[in-house]
Design a protein around this motif. Structure first.
Motif, PDB file in Angstrom:
ATOM      1  N   ASP A 165       0.728  -1.232   0.070  1.00  0.00           N
ATOM      2  CA  ASP A 165      -0.038  -0.116  -0.152  1.00  0.00           C
ATOM      3  C   ASP A 165       0.765   1.277   0.090  1.00  0.00           C
ATOM      4  OD1 ASP A 165      -2.899  -0.733   0.283  1.00  0.00           O
ATOM      5  OD2 ASP A 165      -1.800  -2.068   1.791  1.00  0.00           O
ATOM      6  N   MET A 166       0.499   2.133  -0.833  1.00  0.00           N
ATOM      7  CA  MET A 166       1.440   3.453  -1.014  1.00  0.00           C
ATOM      8  C   MET A 166       0.807   4.369  -1.979  1.00  0.00           C
ATOM      9  SD  MET A 166       4.636   2.117  -3.631  1.00  0.00           S
ATOM     10  CE  MET A 166       4.799   0.791  -2.204  1.00  0.00           C
ATOM     11  N   PRO A 167       1.041   5.839  -1.828  1.00  0.00           N
ATOM     12  CA  PRO A 167       0.368   6.602  -2.600  1.00  0.00           C
ATOM     13  C   PRO A 167       0.542   6.236  -4.233  1.00  0.00           C
ATOM     14  CG  PRO A 167       1.494   7.739  -0.710  1.00  0.00           C
ATOM     15  CD  PRO A 167       2.089   6.124  -0.834  1.00  0.00           C
ATOM     16  N   ALA A 168      -0.380   6.781  -4.726  1.00  0.00           N
ATOM     17  CA  ALA A 168      -0.639   6.646  -6.287  1.00  0.00           C
ATOM     18  C   ALA A 168       0.859   7.131  -7.056  1.00  0.00           C
ATOM     19  CB  ALA A 168      -1.728   7.194  -7.063  1.00  0.00           C
ATOM     20  N   GLU A 169       1.047   8.401  -6.507  1.00  0.00           N
ATOM     21  CA  GLU A 169       2.371   8.840  -7.138  1.00  0.00           C
ATOM     22  C   GLU A 169       3.535   8.180  -6.783  1.00  0.00           C
ATOM     23  OE1 GLU A 169      -0.380  12.416  -6.605  1.00  0.00           O
ATOM     24  OE2 GLU A 169       0.197  10.557  -5.330  1.00  0.00           O
ATOM     25  N   LEU A 170       3.690   7.731  -5.688  1.00  0.00           N
ATOM     26  CA  LEU A 170       4.854   6.721  -5.607  1.00  0.00           C
ATOM     27  C   LEU A 170       4.776   5.428  -6.175  1.00  0.00           C
ATOM     28  CD1 LEU A 170       7.463   6.911  -3.819  1.00  0.00           C
ATOM     29  CD2 LEU A 170       6.537   5.765  -2.059  1.00  0.00           C
ATOM     30  N   LEU A 190       9.904  -6.792 -13.638  1.00  0.00           N
ATOM     31  CA  LEU A 190      10.151  -5.622 -13.911  1.00  0.00           C
ATOM     32  C   LEU A 190       8.864  -5.017 -14.247  1.00  0.00           C
ATOM     33  CD1 LEU A 190      13.508  -5.915 -15.867  1.00  0.00           C
ATOM     34  CD2 LEU A 190      13.411  -5.457 -13.671  1.00  0.00           C
ATOM     35  N   LEU A 191       8.523  -3.685 -13.815  1.00  0.00           N
ATOM     36  CA  LEU A 191       7.167  -3.188 -13.887  1.00  0.00           C
ATOM     37  C   LEU A 191       7.061  -2.246 -15.213  1.00  0.00           C
ATOM     38  CD1 LEU A 191       6.271  -2.556 -10.121  1.00  0.00           C
ATOM     39  CD2 LEU A 191       5.968  -4.569 -11.468  1.00  0.00           C
ATOM     40  N   ASP A 192       6.013  -2.095 -15.946  1.00  0.00           N
ATOM     41  CA  ASP A 192       6.075  -1.289 -16.845  1.00  0.00           C
ATOM     42  C   ASP A 192       4.487  -0.379 -16.557  1.00  0.00           C
ATOM     43  OD1 ASP A 192       3.966  -2.981 -17.664  1.00  0.00           O
ATOM     44  OD2 ASP A 192       5.195  -3.670 -19.209  1.00  0.00           O
ATOM     45  N   GLU A 193       3.902  -0.013 -17.567  1.00  0.00           N
ATOM     46  CA  GLU A 193       2.829   0.789 -17.731  1.00  0.00           C
ATOM     47  C   GLU A 193       1.755   0.084 -17.197  1.00  0.00           C
ATOM     48  OE1 GLU A 193       2.965   4.005 -18.064  1.00  0.00           O
ATOM     49  OE2 GLU A 193       4.979   4.238 -18.739  1.00  0.00           O
ATOM     50  N   ARG A 194       1.665  -1.294 -17.276  1.00  0.00           N
ATOM     51  CA  ARG A 194       0.523  -1.957 -17.126  1.00  0.00           C
ATOM     52  C   ARG A 194       0.026  -1.918 -15.708  1.00  0.00           C
ATOM     53  NH1 ARG A 194       2.329  -7.550 -19.233  1.00  0.00           N
ATOM     54  NH2 ARG A 194       4.581  -6.629 -18.649  1.00  0.00           N
ATOM     55  N   TRP A 195       1.397  -1.712 -14.610  1.00  0.00           N
ATOM     56  CA  TRP A 195       0.839  -1.632 -13.134  1.00  0.00           C
ATOM     57  C   TRP A 195       0.878  -0.361 -12.732  1.00  0.00           C
ATOM     58  CZ3 TRP A 195       4.065  -5.546 -15.502  1.00  0.00           C
ATOM     59  CH2 TRP A 195       3.631  -6.870 -15.177  1.00  0.00           C
ATOM     60  N   ARG A 196       0.909   0.861 -13.497  1.00  0.00           N
ATOM     61  CA  ARG A 196       0.599   2.263 -13.169  1.00  0.00           C
ATOM     62  C   ARG A 196      -0.684   2.725 -12.911  1.00  0.00           C
ATOM     63  NH1 ARG A 196       6.316   4.396 -15.734  1.00  0.00           N
ATOM     64  NH2 ARG A 196       7.825   3.186 -14.605  1.00  0.00           N
ATOM     65  N   ARG A 197      -1.204   3.024 -12.090  1.00  0.00           N
ATOM     66  CA  ARG A 197      -2.401   3.883 -11.880  1.00  0.00           C
ATOM     67  C   ARG A 197      -2.236   5.298 -12.478  1.00  0.00           C
ATOM     68  NH1 ARG A 197      -6.003   1.649  -8.543  1.00  0.00           N
ATOM     69  NH2 ARG A 197      -7.026   3.582  -8.082  1.00  0.00           N
ATOM     70  N   ARG A 198      -2.914   5.549 -13.518  1.00  0.00           N
ATOM     71  CA  ARG A 198      -2.788   6.739 -14.515  1.00  0.00           C
ATOM     72  C   ARG A 198      -3.920   7.754 -13.694  1.00  0.00           C
ATOM     73  NH1 ARG A 198       1.925   7.504 -15.769  1.00  0.00           N
ATOM     74  NH2 ARG A 198       2.645   5.648 -16.261  1.00  0.00           N
ATOM     75  N   PRO A 199      -3.554   9.022 -13.638  1.00  0.00           N
ATOM     76  CA  PRO A 199      -4.439   9.943 -12.867  1.00  0.00           C
ATOM     77  C   PRO A 199      -5.614  10.308 -13.972  1.00  0.00           C
ATOM     78  CG  PRO A 199      -2.236  10.875 -13.393  1.00  0.00           C
ATOM     79  CD  PRO A 199      -1.986   9.529 -13.575  1.00  0.00           C
ATOM     80  N   VAL A 200      -6.799  10.060 -13.358  1.00  0.00           N
ATOM     81  CA  VAL A 200      -7.867  10.683 -14.302  1.00  0.00           C
ATOM     82  C   VAL A 200      -8.724  11.721 -13.787  1.00  0.00           C
ATOM     83  CG1 VAL A 200      -9.997   9.886 -15.410  1.00  0.00           C
ATOM     84  CG2 VAL A 200      -8.193   8.412 -15.416  1.00  0.00           C
ATOM     85  N   GLY A 201      -9.094  12.760 -14.252  1.00  0.00           N
ATOM     86  CA  GLY A 201      -9.685  13.756 -13.825  1.00  0.00           C
ATOM     87  C   GLY A 201     -10.952  14.045 -14.381  1.00  0.00           C
ATOM     88  N   ILE A 202     -12.093  14.341 -13.364  1.00  0.00           N
ATOM     89  CA  ILE A 202     -13.370  14.472 -13.894  1.00  0.00           C
ATOM     90  C   ILE A 202     -13.826  15.757 -13.594  1.00  0.00           C
ATOM     91  CG2 ILE A 202     -15.768  13.660 -13.499  1.00  0.00           C
ATOM     92  CD1 ILE A 202     -14.894  11.102 -12.592  1.00  0.00           C
ATOM     93  N   ALA A 203     -14.047  16.537 -14.721  1.00  0.00           N
ATOM     94  CA  ALA A 203     -14.290  18.010 -14.704  1.00  0.00           C
ATOM     95  C   ALA A 203     -15.694  18.291 -13.819  1.00  0.00           C
ATOM     96  CB  ALA A 203     -14.434  18.715 -15.754  1.00  0.00           C
ATOM     97  N   THR A 204     -16.023  18.703 -12.605  1.00  0.00           N
ATOM     98  CA  THR A 204     -17.115  18.839 -11.862  1.00  0.00           C
ATOM     99  C   THR A 204     -17.657  20.398 -11.758  1.00  0.00           C
ATOM    100  OG1 THR A 204     -15.818  19.235  -9.990  1.00  0.00           O
ATOM    101  CG2 THR A 204     -16.504  17.072 -10.348  1.00  0.00           C
ATOM    102  N   GLY A 205     -17.042  21.477 -12.435  1.00  0.00           N
ATOM    103  CA  GLY A 205     -17.575  22.685 -12.587  1.00  0.00           C
ATOM    104  C   GLY A 205     -16.634  23.599 -12.980  1.00  0.00           C
ATOM    105  N   ASP A 206     -16.802  24.815 -13.062  1.00  0.00           N
ATOM    106  CA  ASP A 206     -16.038  25.982 -13.260  1.00  0.00           C
ATOM    107  C   ASP A 206     -16.426  27.276 -12.373  1.00  0.00           C
ATOM    108  OD1 ASP A 206     -14.043  27.584 -14.293  1.00  0.00           O
ATOM    109  OD2 ASP A 206     -15.086  28.026 -16.439  1.00  0.00           O
ATOM    110  N   GLY A 207     -15.532  27.737 -11.607  1.00  0.00           N
ATOM    111  CA  GLY A 207     -15.799  28.738 -10.824  1.00  0.00           C
ATOM    112  C   GLY A 207     -16.172  28.491  -9.623  1.00  0.00           C
ATOM    113  N   GLY A 208     -16.567  27.206  -9.266  1.00  0.00           N
ATOM    114  CA  GLY A 208     -17.462  26.920  -8.179  1.00  0.00           C
ATOM    115  C   GLY A 208     -18.713  26.457  -8.499  1.00  0.00           C
ATOM    116  N   ALA A 209     -19.112  26.922  -9.768  1.00  0.00           N
ATOM    117  CA  ALA A 209     -20.732  26.039 -10.082  1.00  0.00           C
ATOM    118  C   ALA A 209     -20.489  24.923 -10.856  1.00  0.00           C
ATOM    119  CB  ALA A 209     -21.091  27.274 -11.348  1.00  0.00           C
ATOM    120  N   GLU A 210     -20.934  23.912 -10.021  1.00  0.00           N
ATOM    121  CA  GLU A 210     -20.759  22.677 -10.595  1.00  0.00           C
ATOM    122  C   GLU A 210     -21.666  22.431 -11.706  1.00  0.00           C
ATOM    123  OE1 GLU A 210     -21.682  20.019  -7.109  1.00  0.00           O
ATOM    124  OE2 GLU A 210     -19.504  20.113  -6.515  1.00  0.00           O
TER     125      GLU A 210
END
Length: 447
Positions: A165-170, A190-210
Motif C-alpha cells: 500500500d502506497m500513494p499513487a504518485e509513489l 520489472l514493472l511497466d505501464e500495466r502496473w501504473r495507476r494513471r491519474p484521471v480527472g473528472i471535471a465537476t464545474g468551473d468557478g465553483g458552479a458545479e
C-alpha cells in the motif's frame, strides 16, 4: 586422463546468434575443461543439440565408444533430449549431471496485480516443508528502495501473497519488485505501464458552479476506480497537476480559456473524453456551423438530439454493433442487453468513418475521436449516466474507459516504427545490466 588433451565442446549447445555456425568443438586438457565449465553462465539462447552432435561427429572424437561423456544438463527436454542422449552415448559411456527441476528456481515471484489502491504479489516456492520468511522489495526508477515487506510461509504452504500500500504518485514510480533471498530471474518482476495507476480527472464545474447531472460522476467514478487514480475539480484545477485523461460529463459549451487549456494539454499527449447529454444537445441547437469549434468535439454535430424508441416512436432502443478491427475497443465483447435510447448525431462527412470508434446497430456513430497533436479528443454520443443509455450499468463501460486510459500512454501506436534496440537485460541471477552487444533488436510489430 592425465594431461592428455580431451576433445570437448568449447561452448554450450546453445550458441549465441553472432556465433551461429562456428566450430564449437576442440581439444581441452582436463584442467582446461574444468575451468571452462566453472566459467559457464546461463544464457537466454535456445539449445541446438542436433548441431552439437554434428560438430562432435566432425571432430577428432569419433563415435566408437572410446570416450567418457559427461552431459551437464539444464534439466529441460527442449523437444528431443532422448535423441541427444542416444547420440552422445555413441561416443562412450554417458553420465548425466542435472540439478533437477526443483533446483532451477525454488523461489518464484508471479506478476503482481492492481488491487484497488495497492499492488498485490504472489510468491511461490518448490519446497513446502519448513516455515520460512522471505522479503519482497520494491525499487523506484532512480534505484531507491521504498518498501520491504515480509512474505510468511507456514509449513506445508507453497504460495503466499503480499500487499504493498502506497500513494499513487509513489506507486507509479515503481520499476522493480524482487525477492531478497531469490537470486534468480524468476524472483524478479520489472514493472511497466500495466502496473501504473494513471491519474484521471473528472471535471465537476468551473468557478465553483458545479455541472448538472452529477449522477454521471458517480457512474464514472465507479467505472474508473479499479485501475485509475480519480481526481475531481475544475478544468483549470485538474490541469495544474499531472493528468493522463480528463472526462467532461456533458459540459455543453466551454469557455475560451478552458478550451485553450484543454487543447494545449492534448497537444502534449493528454486524452479528453466528452459525454453527450441535454446540455450538448441544447448547445447544438440554433448554432451556426462555424461555431462547432466552440463545442470542442471531434466531428461536426447535427442540431439537437435523436430519440430512439419511446411512446411516440415505432423503433426500439438501439443495440451496439461489434467493434471494428481498427478501433481501440477491438476485441471487447458487446453485451446484447446494452441499449441506447438517445444520442447526438454526427454530420455525414468524408472522414466520419475513419473517426468512428464505436457505432450502434443501425450504423450511427456512438464514439468518435480525432487526433490532437500527441493526444486525442473523444466523444461518447450518449450520456455517462442512465438518462439516455444503460451503458453506464454494464461492465463494457469499464473496459472502454480502461482502453482510453491506456490510450493516453500511446498503446495504439505500437506495431509501427523502427525496431526497438535493447537497453538493458536481466540475467539468470536477477541482475539488470547493459545489454550484451549480440542482443537482437525487437520488431515493434511483435507487440
Amino acid at each position: 586422463k592425465g594431461s592428455k588433451p580431451l576433445p570437448a565442446p568449447s561452448s554450450p549447445t546453445a550458441a549465441p546468434p553472432a556465433g551461429a555456425g562456428t566450430d564449437q568443438v576442440h581439444s581441452f586438457t582436463p584442467r582446461q575443461a574444468q575451468d571452462f565449465v566453472q566459467a559457464l553462465q546461463p544464457r537466454p539462447w535456445p539449445a541446438d543439440r542436433a548441431t552439437t552432435l554434428e560438430q562432435m561427429a566432425a571432430s577428432p572424437l569419433r563415435p566408437d565408444r572410446s570416450a567418457q561423456v559427461i552431459w551437464l544438463s539444464d534439466g529441460l527436454d527442449h523437444g528431443a533430449a532422448d535423441v541427444f542422449a542416444k547420440g552422445l552415448a555413441t561416443f562412450g559411456p554417458l553420465t548425466l549431471v542435472s540439478d533437477g527441476p526443483g533446483a532451477i528456481s525454488p523461489k518464484v515471484l508471479r506478476p503482481p496485480v492492481l488491487d484497488g489502491g495497492a499492488i498485490t504479489a504472489r510468491v511461490e516456492r518448490t519446497d513446502p516443508r519448513p516455515d520460512e520468511t522471505l522479503h519482497l522489495r520494491a525499487f523506484t526508477d532512480d534505484g531507491r528502495l521504498i518498501a520491504r515487506e515480509e512474505v510468511l510461509f507456514n509449513s506445508g504452504e507453497v504460495s503466499a501473497e503480499v500487499r504493498l500500500d502506497m500513494p499513487a504518485e509513489l506507486a507509479n514510480r515503481l520499476v522493480r519488485l524482487d525477492l531478497e533471498e531469490g537470486g534468480s530471474a524468476a524472483s524478479v518482476i520489472l514493472l511497466d505501464e500495466r502496473w501504473r495507476r494513471r491519474p484521471v480527472g473528472i471535471a465537476t464545474g468551473d468557478g465553483g458552479a458545479e455541472l448538472p447531472l452529477l449522477s454521471s460522476i458517480f457512474y464514472l467514478s465507479r467505472a474508473l476506480e479499479p485501475f485509475s487514480e480519480i481526481r475531481q475539480g475544475t478544468i483549470g484545477g485538474l490541469l495544474r497537476r499531472e493528468l493522463a485523461l480528463m472526462i467532461l460529463p456533458d459540459p455543453g459549451t466551454l469557455s475560451s480559456p478552458d478550451r485553450a487549456a484543454i487543447k494545449g494539454w492534448m497537444e502534449e499527449g493528454g486524452v479528453a473524453v466528452r459525454f453527450a447529454g441535454p446540455l450538448l444537445a441544447q448547445a447544438t441547437s440554433g448554432r451556426a456551423a462555424s461555431e462547432d469549434d466552440a463545442l470542442l468535439v471531434p466531428v461536426p454535430l447535427r442540431r439537437g438530439d435523436r430519440v430512439i424508441g419511446g411512446a411516440m416512436s415505432w423503433t426500439k432502443p438501439a443495440t451496439l454493433a461489434p467493434f471494428d478491427a481498427e478501433s481501440p475497443f477491438r476485441g471487447l465483447t458487446v453485451p446484447q442487453d446494452v441499449t441506447v435510447s438517445r444520442q447526438v448525431l454526427a454530420q455525414p462527412s468524408l472522414d466520419l468513418e475513419r473517426k468512428t470508434w464505436a457505432r450502434l446497430s443501425d450504423g450511427t456513430p456512438l464514439v468518435t475521436a480525432e487526433r490532437q497533436g500527441k493526444g486525442w479528443l473523444v466523444l461518447f454520443h450518449t450520456t455517462a449516466n442512465t438518462q439516455w443509455s444503460n451503458l453506464a450499468l454494464s461492465g463494457l463501460l469499464v473496459e472502454m474507459l480502461q482502453r482510453l486510459v491506456a490510450l493516453s500512454q500511446g498503446v495504439v501506436e505500437t506495431g509501427q516504427g523502427p525496431p526497438l534496440e535493447p537497453i538493458q537485460t536481466l540475467d539468470a541471477f536477477g541482475a539488470l545490466g547493459d545489454a550484451p552487444p549480440d542482443t537482437a533488436s525487437i520488431p515493434q510489430e511483435t507487440f
